[in-house]
Design a protein around this motif. Structure first.
Motif, PDB file in Angstrom:
ATOM      1  N   SER A 203    -146.734 107.617   1.734  1.00 42.54           N
ATOM      2  CA  SER A 203    -147.238 106.310   2.159  1.00 42.54           C
ATOM      3  C   SER A 203    -148.629 106.115   1.583  1.00 42.54           C
ATOM      4  CB  SER A 203    -147.298 106.207   3.686  1.00 42.54           C
ATOM      5  OG  SER A 203    -146.010 106.351   4.252  1.00 42.54           O
ATOM      6  N   VAL A 204    -148.890 104.934   1.057  1.00 44.38           N
ATOM      7  CA  VAL A 204    -150.220 104.617   0.531  1.00 44.38           C
ATOM      8  C   VAL A 204    -151.126 104.265   1.701  1.00 44.38           C
ATOM      9  CG1 VAL A 204    -151.560 103.115  -0.968  1.00 44.38           C
ATOM     10  CG2 VAL A 204    -149.259 103.835  -1.656  1.00 44.38           C
ATOM     11  N   ALA A 205    -152.123 105.130   1.982  1.00 42.88           N
ATOM     12  CA  ALA A 205    -153.025 104.898   3.111  1.00 42.88           C
ATOM     13  C   ALA A 205    -154.135 103.923   2.741  1.00 42.88           C
ATOM     14  CB  ALA A 205    -153.626 106.222   3.590  1.00 42.88           C
ATOM     15  N   SER A 206    -154.699 104.071   1.536  1.00 42.05           N
ATOM     16  CA  SER A 206    -155.769 103.182   1.102  1.00 42.05           C
ATOM     17  C   SER A 206    -155.959 103.306  -0.397  1.00 42.05           C
ATOM     18  CB  SER A 206    -157.089 103.516   1.820  1.00 42.05           C
ATOM     19  OG  SER A 206    -157.530 104.825   1.478  1.00 42.05           O
ATOM     20  N   VAL A 207    -156.638 102.323  -0.966  1.00 43.81           N
ATOM     21  CA  VAL A 207    -156.973 102.323  -2.398  1.00 43.81           C
ATOM     22  C   VAL A 207    -158.459 102.008  -2.521  1.00 43.81           C
ATOM     23  CG1 VAL A 207    -156.553 101.276  -4.644  1.00 43.81           C
ATOM     24  CG2 VAL A 207    -154.652 101.556  -3.022  1.00 43.81           C
ATOM     25  N   ASP A 208    -159.183 102.892  -3.182  1.00 50.07           N
ATOM     26  CA  ASP A 208    -160.618 102.712  -3.393  1.00 50.07           C
ATOM     27  C   ASP A 208    -160.892 102.833  -4.891  1.00 50.07           C
ATOM     28  OD1 ASP A 208    -163.323 102.536  -3.313  1.00 50.07           O
ATOM     29  OD2 ASP A 208    -163.674 104.377  -2.171  1.00 50.07           O
ATOM     30  N   GLY A 209    -160.948 101.687  -5.558  1.00 50.16           N
ATOM     31  CA  GLY A 209    -161.112 101.718  -7.003  1.00 50.16           C
ATOM     32  C   GLY A 209    -159.851 102.279  -7.654  1.00 50.16           C
ATOM     33  N   ASP A 210    -160.018 103.373  -8.386  1.00 53.21           N
ATOM     34  CA  ASP A 210    -158.851 104.007  -9.014  1.00 53.21           C
ATOM     35  C   ASP A 210    -158.414 105.261  -8.272  1.00 53.21           C
ATOM     36  OD1 ASP A 210    -160.918 105.690  -9.652  1.00 53.21           O
ATOM     37  OD2 ASP A 210    -160.412 105.846 -11.790  1.00 53.21           O
ATOM     38  N   VAL A 211    -158.918 105.451  -7.050  1.00 58.32           N
ATOM     39  CA  VAL A 211    -158.517 106.590  -6.230  1.00 58.32           C
ATOM     40  C   VAL A 211    -157.586 106.098  -5.113  1.00 58.32           C
ATOM     41  CG1 VAL A 211    -159.271 108.456  -4.706  1.00 58.32           C
ATOM     42  CG2 VAL A 211    -160.620 107.866  -6.732  1.00 58.32           C
ATOM     43  N   VAL A 212    -156.410 106.687  -5.043  1.00 58.13           N
ATOM     44  CA  VAL A 212    -155.391 106.284  -4.075  1.00 58.13           C
ATOM     45  C   VAL A 212    -155.216 107.400  -3.052  1.00 58.13           C
ATOM     46  CG1 VAL A 212    -153.024 105.485  -3.751  1.00 58.13           C
ATOM     47  CG2 VAL A 212    -154.216 105.003  -5.904  1.00 58.13           C
ATOM     48  N   THR A 213    -155.333 107.062  -1.760  1.00 56.77           N
ATOM     49  CA  THR A 213    -155.127 108.034  -0.689  1.00 56.77           C
ATOM     50  C   THR A 213    -153.668 107.978  -0.241  1.00 56.77           C
ATOM     51  OG1 THR A 213    -157.414 107.760   0.063  1.00 56.77           O
ATOM     52  CG2 THR A 213    -155.856 108.771   1.605  1.00 56.77           C
ATOM     53  N   LEU A 214    -153.022 109.146  -0.217  1.00 61.84           N
ATOM     54  CA  LEU A 214    -151.597 109.216   0.071  1.00 61.84           C
ATOM     55  C   LEU A 214    -151.332 110.154   1.242  1.00 61.84           C
ATOM     56  CD1 LEU A 214    -150.353 109.719  -3.603  1.00 61.84           C
ATOM     57  CD2 LEU A 214    -150.388 107.561  -2.337  1.00 61.84           C
ATOM     58  N   ASP A 215    -150.476 109.725   2.164  1.00 68.32           N
ATOM     59  CA  ASP A 215    -149.996 110.583   3.244  1.00 68.32           C
ATOM     60  C   ASP A 215    -148.576 111.032   2.893  1.00 68.32           C
ATOM     61  OD1 ASP A 215    -152.286 110.391   4.820  1.00 68.32           O
ATOM     62  OD2 ASP A 215    -151.601 108.484   5.700  1.00 68.32           O
ATOM     63  N   LEU A 216    -148.347 112.345   2.956  1.00 61.13           N
ATOM     64  CA  LEU A 216    -147.056 112.903   2.579  1.00 61.13           C
ATOM     65  C   LEU A 216    -146.100 112.802   3.760  1.00 61.13           C
ATOM     66  CD1 LEU A 216    -148.224 116.093   0.625  1.00 61.13           C
ATOM     67  CD2 LEU A 216    -147.917 113.754  -0.196  1.00 61.13           C
ATOM     68  N   ASP A 217    -145.075 111.973   3.642  1.00 63.99           N
ATOM     69  CA  ASP A 217    -144.118 111.766   4.726  1.00 63.99           C
ATOM     70  C   ASP A 217    -143.023 112.828   4.717  1.00 63.99           C
ATOM     71  OD1 ASP A 217    -145.511 109.451   5.432  1.00 63.99           O
ATOM     72  OD2 ASP A 217    -144.351 108.240   4.012  1.00 63.99           O
ATOM     73  N   LYS A 218    -142.468 113.086   3.549  1.00 68.48           N
ATOM     74  CA  LYS A 218    -141.357 114.033   3.427  1.00 68.48           C
ATOM     75  C   LYS A 218    -141.444 114.693   2.064  1.00 68.48           C
ATOM     76  CE  LYS A 218    -136.284 114.296   3.696  1.00 68.48           C
ATOM     77  NZ  LYS A 218    -135.029 113.502   3.857  1.00 68.48           N
ATOM     78  N   THR A 219    -141.371 116.015   2.043  1.00 68.94           N
ATOM     79  CA  THR A 219    -141.506 116.727   0.777  1.00 68.94           C
ATOM     80  C   THR A 219    -140.288 117.599   0.516  1.00 68.94           C
ATOM     81  OG1 THR A 219    -142.699 118.544   1.851  1.00 68.94           O
ATOM     82  CG2 THR A 219    -144.022 116.781   0.886  1.00 68.94           C
ATOM     83  N   ARG A 220    -139.908 117.698  -0.763  1.00 68.26           N
ATOM     84  CA  ARG A 220    -138.841 118.603  -1.183  1.00 68.26           C
ATOM     85  C   ARG A 220    -139.432 119.913  -1.674  1.00 68.26           C
ATOM     86  NH1 ARG A 220    -134.634 115.662  -5.059  1.00 68.26           N
ATOM     87  NH2 ARG A 220    -133.836 117.793  -4.969  1.00 68.26           N
ATOM     88  N   GLU A 221    -140.641 119.829  -2.233  1.00 67.15           N
ATOM     89  CA  GLU A 221    -141.385 120.990  -2.681  1.00 67.15           C
ATOM     90  C   GLU A 221    -142.847 120.740  -2.390  1.00 67.15           C
ATOM     91  OE1 GLU A 221    -140.755 122.057  -6.716  1.00 67.15           O
ATOM     92  OE2 GLU A 221    -138.592 122.424  -6.483  1.00 67.15           O
ATOM     93  N   GLU A 222    -143.686 121.764  -2.543  1.00 66.70           N
ATOM     94  CA  GLU A 222    -145.117 121.585  -2.358  1.00 66.70           C
ATOM     95  C   GLU A 222    -145.674 120.651  -3.425  1.00 66.70           C
ATOM     96  OE1 GLU A 222    -146.209 125.677  -2.663  1.00 66.70           O
ATOM     97  OE2 GLU A 222    -146.417 125.910  -0.497  1.00 66.70           O
ATOM     98  N   VAL A 223    -146.469 119.698  -2.985  1.00 66.31           N
ATOM     99  CA  VAL A 223    -147.099 118.756  -3.904  1.00 66.31           C
ATOM    100  C   VAL A 223    -148.240 119.450  -4.619  1.00 66.31           C
ATOM    101  CG1 VAL A 223    -148.413 116.605  -4.047  1.00 66.31           C
ATOM    102  CG2 VAL A 223    -146.417 116.768  -2.538  1.00 66.31           C
ATOM    103  N   ARG A 224    -148.338 119.240  -5.933  1.00 64.22           N
ATOM    104  CA  ARG A 224    -149.361 119.887  -6.750  1.00 64.22           C
ATOM    105  C   ARG A 224    -150.135 118.838  -7.544  1.00 64.22           C
ATOM    106  NH1 ARG A 224    -148.282 125.380  -7.135  1.00 64.22           N
ATOM    107  NH2 ARG A 224    -146.247 126.011  -6.317  1.00 64.22           N
ATOM    108  N   THR A 225    -151.265 119.252  -8.066  1.00 65.31           N
ATOM    109  CA  THR A 225    -152.023 118.359  -8.941  1.00 65.31           C
ATOM    110  C   THR A 225    -151.173 118.003 -10.156  1.00 65.31           C
ATOM    111  OG1 THR A 225    -153.032 120.259 -10.057  1.00 65.31           O
ATOM    112  CG2 THR A 225    -154.246 119.302  -8.214  1.00 65.31           C
TER     113      THR A 225
END
Length: 344
Positions: A203-225
């Motif tokens: 879910s997109v929590a907020s957008v600040d310029g080109d930085v997007v804050t994301l909340d992970l709702d459901k994952t299949r694997e660990e999220v990585r950079t």
């Protein structure tokens, strides 16, 4: 020639044919040991049932069009009986509905589900998860730069940050993908696209310029950079297909086998070097031709390429721009990456 059988496909019969050579070559043909009646059981598919009657099971829609006795041939349930009768010397398909139990609720519906066109269990993991996209789309998508407390991996319930401009700014629900492989044509070397593996729903929590804050709702694997953010794929794959012969395509080949298996056989999902740009659609059926071996002429020593031989059929179930996914429904020989695709 009178009194020609036309056969049953998935709950169907053959077209009656007449005299010309072209019509005789194109008419539907029954299996030699076809039954006169069949009771549908749980686990059947329309392709399986069609194959009991027809030598070319992908042509069952042609039969449905000339058999109005079946009001909706897509809705065939376990317990239904398919049987043949004869009218004026010509075969006809009849469908006798089996006994069905209804749910004792206000909203009454059959407990039994109609049999699917093909075995969906074999393509379930590829229906909505994997995505094939072009290089420009991948490079322009925002990418994960990190998580809270300087973490570089995250799971469901965590918050991460991505950098870049959203492809769809108004979409609150989006998906993180990870590039898994690059598809190139094995013959021409042409780039066809990147396959992306779904990692997480976010879910997109907020957008600040080109930085997007994301909340992970459901994952299949660990999220990585470096995982890429793209809009969620809302288009769902149908469970019932309208099979039809695929169009002639130039240099169409199998480019990969999905699911991590080495050899390709019946009910394996494969990636194809053709897609929407070539006019390919879900339901299109290709004949698979195994590349002929190269042998040495024992007389003059020349290398001779043997002709390709038919090795099976597949049906397309998901398409992208330059790539599509298909399910091998029949295999009469070992199938390999690089084998040709032709109109059946």
């Amino acid at each position: 020639m009178r009194g020609l059988l036309y056969g049953v496909v998935g709950a169907c019969l053959m077209l009656a044919g007449t005299a010309t050579a072209a019509e005789r070559a194109d008419r539907l043909k029954l299996q030699e040991d076809h039954p006169t009646e069949y009771v549908v059981v749980k686990g059947d598919t329309l392709w399986d049932i069609s194959g009991r009657f027809l030598q070319t099971p992908w042509r069952w829609p042609e039969v449905w069009e000339v058999n109005p006795q079946i009001e909706n041939p897509h809705l065939i349930y376990p317990g239904d009986q398919i049987y043949l009768t004869w009218v004026d010397g010509q075969p006809r398909l009849n469908l006798r509905r089996g006994l069905r139990k209804l749910s004792p609720q206000v909203r009454v519906q059959p407990l039994a589900q109609p049999v699917p066109a093909i075995p969906l269990r074999d393509i379930a993991s590829f229906l909505n998860d994997n995505l094939v996209t072009q290089d420009d789309v991948l490079q322009s998508a925002p990418y994960v730069i990190g998580g809270r407390n300087e973490s570089i991996i995250a799971g469901a319930g965590d918050r991460v940050y991505a950098r870049g401009m959203l492809v769809e700014e108004e979409a609150e629900q989006q998906t993180l993908y990870r590039p898994s492989r690059e598809y190139t044509h094995p013959v021409t070397g042409e780039f066809l696209g990147y396959e992306l593996y779904k990692v997480a729903d976010v879910s997109v929590a907020s957008v600040d310029g080109d930085v997007v804050t994301l909340d992970l709702d459901k994952t299949r694997e660990e999220v990585r950079t470096r995982d890429r953010l793209l809009p969620s794929q809302s288009k769902r794959i149908q469970s019932v297909f309208q099979p039809q012969p695929a169009p002639e395509v130039e240099s169409g080949v199998i480019i990969d086998v999905l699911g991590g298996v080495a050899k390709i056989g019946q009910f394996d999902a494969v990636a194809l070097s053709v897609g929407e740009f070539e006019g390919v659609e879900p339901g299109h059926v290709f004949a698979i031709y195994k590349k002929g071996e190269q042998v040495k002429d024992p007389v003059n020593g020349e290398l001779v390429n043997l002709p390709a031989e038919r090795a099976g059929e597949l049906m397309v179930f998901k398409i992208f721009d330059r790539v599509s996914y298909g399910l091998v429904l029949n295999a009469t020989n070992v199938i390999s990456v690089g084998d040709e695709l032709r109109t059946p």
